[in-house]
Design a protein around this motif. Sequence first.
Motif, PDB file in Angstrom:
ATOM      1  N   LYS A 148     -38.750  14.450  -6.110  1.00 23.64           N
ATOM      2  CA  LYS A 148     -38.323  15.602  -5.982  1.00 23.64           C
ATOM      3  C   LYS A 148     -36.984  15.503  -4.891  1.00 23.64           C
ATOM      4  CE  LYS A 148     -40.692  17.957  -3.233  1.00 23.64           C
ATOM      5  NZ  LYS A 148     -41.633  18.907  -2.741  1.00 23.64           N
ATOM      6  N   ASN A 149     -37.387  14.791  -3.817  1.00 28.55           N
ATOM      7  CA  ASN A 149     -36.048  14.919  -2.857  1.00 28.55           C
ATOM      8  C   ASN A 149     -35.140  13.802  -3.269  1.00 28.55           C
ATOM      9  OD1 ASN A 149     -37.570  16.288  -0.246  1.00 28.55           O
ATOM     10  ND2 ASN A 149     -39.173  14.845  -0.885  1.00 28.55           N
ATOM     11  N   ALA A 150     -35.274  12.796  -3.829  1.00 27.06           N
ATOM     12  CA  ALA A 150     -34.308  11.868  -4.359  1.00 27.06           C
ATOM     13  C   ALA A 150     -33.367  12.631  -5.482  1.00 27.06           C
ATOM     14  CB  ALA A 150     -34.735  10.522  -4.735  1.00 27.06           C
ATOM     15  N   SER A 151     -33.830  13.453  -6.339  1.00 23.62           N
ATOM     16  CA  SER A 151     -33.113  14.054  -7.405  1.00 23.62           C
ATOM     17  C   SER A 151     -32.057  14.924  -6.733  1.00 23.62           C
ATOM     18  CB  SER A 151     -33.926  14.706  -8.138  1.00 23.62           C
ATOM     19  OG  SER A 151     -34.740  15.932  -7.633  1.00 23.62           O
ATOM     20  N   VAL A 152     -32.558  15.616  -5.802  1.00 27.36           N
ATOM     21  CA  VAL A 152     -31.568  16.419  -5.082  1.00 27.36           C
ATOM     22  C   VAL A 152     -30.147  15.680  -4.380  1.00 27.36           C
ATOM     23  CG1 VAL A 152     -31.073  18.374  -3.378  1.00 27.36           C
ATOM     24  CG2 VAL A 152     -33.060  18.442  -5.052  1.00 27.36           C
ATOM     25  N   THR A 153     -30.563  14.856  -3.591  1.00 27.17           N
ATOM     26  CA  THR A 153     -29.913  14.192  -2.709  1.00 27.17           C
ATOM     27  C   THR A 153     -28.888  13.275  -3.671  1.00 27.17           C
ATOM     28  OG1 THR A 153     -31.180  13.854  -1.009  1.00 27.17           O
ATOM     29  CG2 THR A 153     -29.534  12.500  -1.018  1.00 27.17           C
ATOM     30  N   VAL A 154     -29.458  12.623  -4.735  1.00 28.19           N
ATOM     31  CA  VAL A 154     -28.491  11.926  -5.615  1.00 28.19           C
ATOM     32  C   VAL A 154     -27.642  12.776  -6.299  1.00 28.19           C
ATOM     33  CG1 VAL A 154     -28.475  10.456  -8.001  1.00 28.19           C
ATOM     34  CG2 VAL A 154     -30.224  10.039  -6.186  1.00 28.19           C
TER      35      VAL A 154
ATOM     36  N   ILE B 286      -9.740  -0.948  -7.682  1.00 31.92           N
ATOM     37  CA  ILE B 286     -10.488   0.429  -7.667  1.00 31.92           C
ATOM     38  C   ILE B 286     -12.036   0.331  -7.901  1.00 31.92           C
ATOM     39  CG2 ILE B 286     -10.823   2.472  -9.190  1.00 31.92           C
ATOM     40  CD1 ILE B 286      -7.528   2.144  -9.828  1.00 31.92           C
ATOM     41  N   LEU B 287     -12.201  -0.699  -8.990  1.00 37.54           N
ATOM     42  CA  LEU B 287     -13.575  -0.806  -8.923  1.00 37.54           C
ATOM     43  C   LEU B 287     -14.408  -1.415  -7.696  1.00 37.54           C
ATOM     44  CD1 LEU B 287     -13.640  -2.324 -12.586  1.00 37.54           C
ATOM     45  CD2 LEU B 287     -14.625  -0.055 -11.820  1.00 37.54           C
ATOM     46  N   ALA B 288     -13.736  -2.369  -6.836  1.00 31.53           N
ATOM     47  CA  ALA B 288     -14.250  -2.843  -5.627  1.00 31.53           C
ATOM     48  C   ALA B 288     -14.239  -1.667  -4.663  1.00 31.53           C
ATOM     49  CB  ALA B 288     -13.384  -3.833  -5.069  1.00 31.53           C
ATOM     50  N   ALA B 289     -13.332  -0.740  -4.620  1.00 28.08           N
ATOM     51  CA  ALA B 289     -13.465   0.538  -3.795  1.00 28.08           C
ATOM     52  C   ALA B 289     -14.723   1.509  -4.178  1.00 28.08           C
ATOM     53  CB  ALA B 289     -12.255   1.281  -3.815  1.00 28.08           C
ATOM     54  N   LEU B 290     -14.902   1.492  -5.624  1.00 26.83           N
ATOM     55  CA  LEU B 290     -15.940   2.474  -5.954  1.00 26.83           C
ATOM     56  C   LEU B 290     -17.264   1.690  -5.617  1.00 26.83           C
ATOM     57  CD1 LEU B 290     -14.481   3.466  -9.683  1.00 26.83           C
ATOM     58  CD2 LEU B 290     -14.474   4.685  -7.342  1.00 26.83           C
ATOM     59  N   ARG B 291     -17.366   0.375  -5.492  1.00 33.77           N
ATOM     60  CA  ARG B 291     -18.581  -0.281  -5.022  1.00 33.77           C
ATOM     61  C   ARG B 291     -18.920   0.096  -3.719  1.00 33.77           C
ATOM     62  NH1 ARG B 291     -18.966  -6.706  -5.357  1.00 33.77           N
ATOM     63  NH2 ARG B 291     -17.330  -6.253  -6.888  1.00 33.77           N
TER      64      ARG B 291
ATOM     65  N   ALA C 200     -17.765   2.802  -2.302  1.00 33.13           N
ATOM     66  CA  ALA C 200     -17.802   4.290  -2.091  1.00 33.13           C
ATOM     67  C   ALA C 200     -19.195   4.716  -2.574  1.00 33.13           C
ATOM     68  CB  ALA C 200     -16.741   4.999  -2.937  1.00 33.13           C
ATOM     69  N   ALA C 201     -19.794   4.163  -3.499  1.00 33.02           N
ATOM     70  CA  ALA C 201     -21.178   4.571  -4.030  1.00 33.02           C
ATOM     71  C   ALA C 201     -22.245   4.813  -2.991  1.00 33.02           C
ATOM     72  CB  ALA C 201     -21.565   4.009  -5.139  1.00 33.02           C
ATOM     73  N   PRO C 202     -22.629   3.708  -2.144  1.00 26.47           N
ATOM     74  CA  PRO C 202     -23.569   3.813  -1.297  1.00 26.47           C
ATOM     75  C   PRO C 202     -23.050   4.947  -0.170  1.00 26.47           C
ATOM     76  CG  PRO C 202     -22.700   1.715  -1.194  1.00 26.47           C
ATOM     77  CD  PRO C 202     -22.087   2.334  -2.384  1.00 26.47           C
ATOM     78  N   ALA C 203     -21.718   4.842   0.329  1.00 23.12           N
ATOM     79  CA  ALA C 203     -21.065   5.622   1.114  1.00 23.12           C
ATOM     80  C   ALA C 203     -21.238   7.318   0.810  1.00 23.12           C
ATOM     81  CB  ALA C 203     -19.599   5.459   1.260  1.00 23.12           C
ATOM     82  N   ALA C 204     -21.237   7.489  -0.562  1.00 24.05           N
ATOM     83  CA  ALA C 204     -21.366   9.011  -0.935  1.00 24.05           C
ATOM     84  C   ALA C 204     -22.905   9.370  -0.899  1.00 24.05           C
ATOM     85  CB  ALA C 204     -20.958   9.117  -2.372  1.00 24.05           C
TER      86      ALA C 204
ATOM     87  N   LEU D 166     -28.752  -0.078  -5.156  1.00 24.92           N
ATOM     88  CA  LEU D 166     -28.971   0.024  -6.385  1.00 24.92           C
ATOM     89  C   LEU D 166     -27.455   0.578  -7.109  1.00 24.92           C
ATOM     90  CD1 LEU D 166     -32.400   1.251  -7.479  1.00 24.92           C
ATOM     91  CD2 LEU D 166     -31.347  -1.001  -8.080  1.00 24.92           C
ATOM     92  N   ALA D 167     -26.771   1.648  -6.217  1.00 23.96           N
ATOM     93  CA  ALA D 167     -25.690   2.145  -6.481  1.00 23.96           C
ATOM     94  C   ALA D 167     -24.586   1.058  -6.438  1.00 23.96           C
ATOM     95  CB  ALA D 167     -25.223   3.248  -5.977  1.00 23.96           C
ATOM     96  N   TYR D 168     -24.516   0.393  -5.321  1.00 29.82           N
ATOM     97  CA  TYR D 168     -23.633  -0.761  -4.904  1.00 29.82           C
ATOM     98  C   TYR D 168     -23.698  -1.783  -6.153  1.00 29.82           C
ATOM     99  CZ  TYR D 168     -21.323  -4.612  -2.370  1.00 29.82           C
ATOM    100  OH  TYR D 168     -20.662  -5.538  -2.140  1.00 29.82           O
ATOM    101  N   ALA D 169     -24.812  -2.237  -6.294  1.00 31.39           N
ATOM    102  CA  ALA D 169     -25.029  -3.137  -7.467  1.00 31.39           C
ATOM    103  C   ALA D 169     -24.620  -2.929  -8.940  1.00 31.39           C
ATOM    104  CB  ALA D 169     -26.464  -3.775  -7.627  1.00 31.39           C
TER     105      ALA D 169
END
Length: 265
Positions: A63-69, A189-194, A196-200, A246-249
């Motif tokens: 419930k909590n993860a779905s909103v934050t994700v 770009i893909l390295a930056a997205l890797r 950026a994902a946990p940063a978001a 998981l987002a980073y991986a």
Amino acid sequence: MRSMTKLRSWLSGGVGTLGIIGLWWLAAITVTGSSEKISYSPVPTPIEVLQQFGTDGFEFFWKNASVTVAEASIGFLWGNLTALALAALAFMIPKIENLATQLAVITYCVPIVAIGPIIRLVIGAPDSGEPAGAAIALAALSVFFTTMVGALTGAKSADKAALDVVSVFGGKAWHRLIKVQLLSALPSILAALRIAAPAAFLGAILGEYVGGPDVGFGPAMVNAQQSLEVARVWALALASGAIAGLAYAAFGSLAKLVTPWARGN
């Protein structure tokens, strides 16, 4: 040879994980709330955290993860789209490159915790159970600089001869961007997205502290902290770290699949 390298990597990772768990357990035993201001143990044991996972159940974390994700995903999408669009515009109109870079630096230097309350006042509080606009905005700000710099750096590494060939055959700035610079910038770009994902995800959690949602990892941590449910705070923190990892991986795997020629993926 490659299999041995992977085996060593897995072994070193396993040893490191066991070492961290051991240090955690040692801290749980030795660090106690013995001062006058702290009447509880601030570090639970790993067993206590696992028991808290079982007590709260999957539904609580989902419930909590779905909103934050959701907040992190929306912010990730808009922040990266804006960064890539501005980077492309800077290459098509070189005169605005310095302005675009300065804008990216400003978004990086402004503390998102300080700007969060202002964004909350502008956007307002979300409805019950809905993603917070402030969390989405902070997630977008958290990824803008990284993706912008990655796109600019990667595009500048494009082969000069290839750019000249496009120009000789009558190609304009956007032809060079699409046919040469974009392909050259893709690994960056893909390295930056890797990154950026946990940063978001982190930006979304910070945004929840000021954004006013009633559901999400941010308010769940605040409620657990106020009620001195230490094991729940740690469980939520570990779940947040696992999702960010998981987002980073995931983007690391995507980079290996899309850009197999790039080194260091």
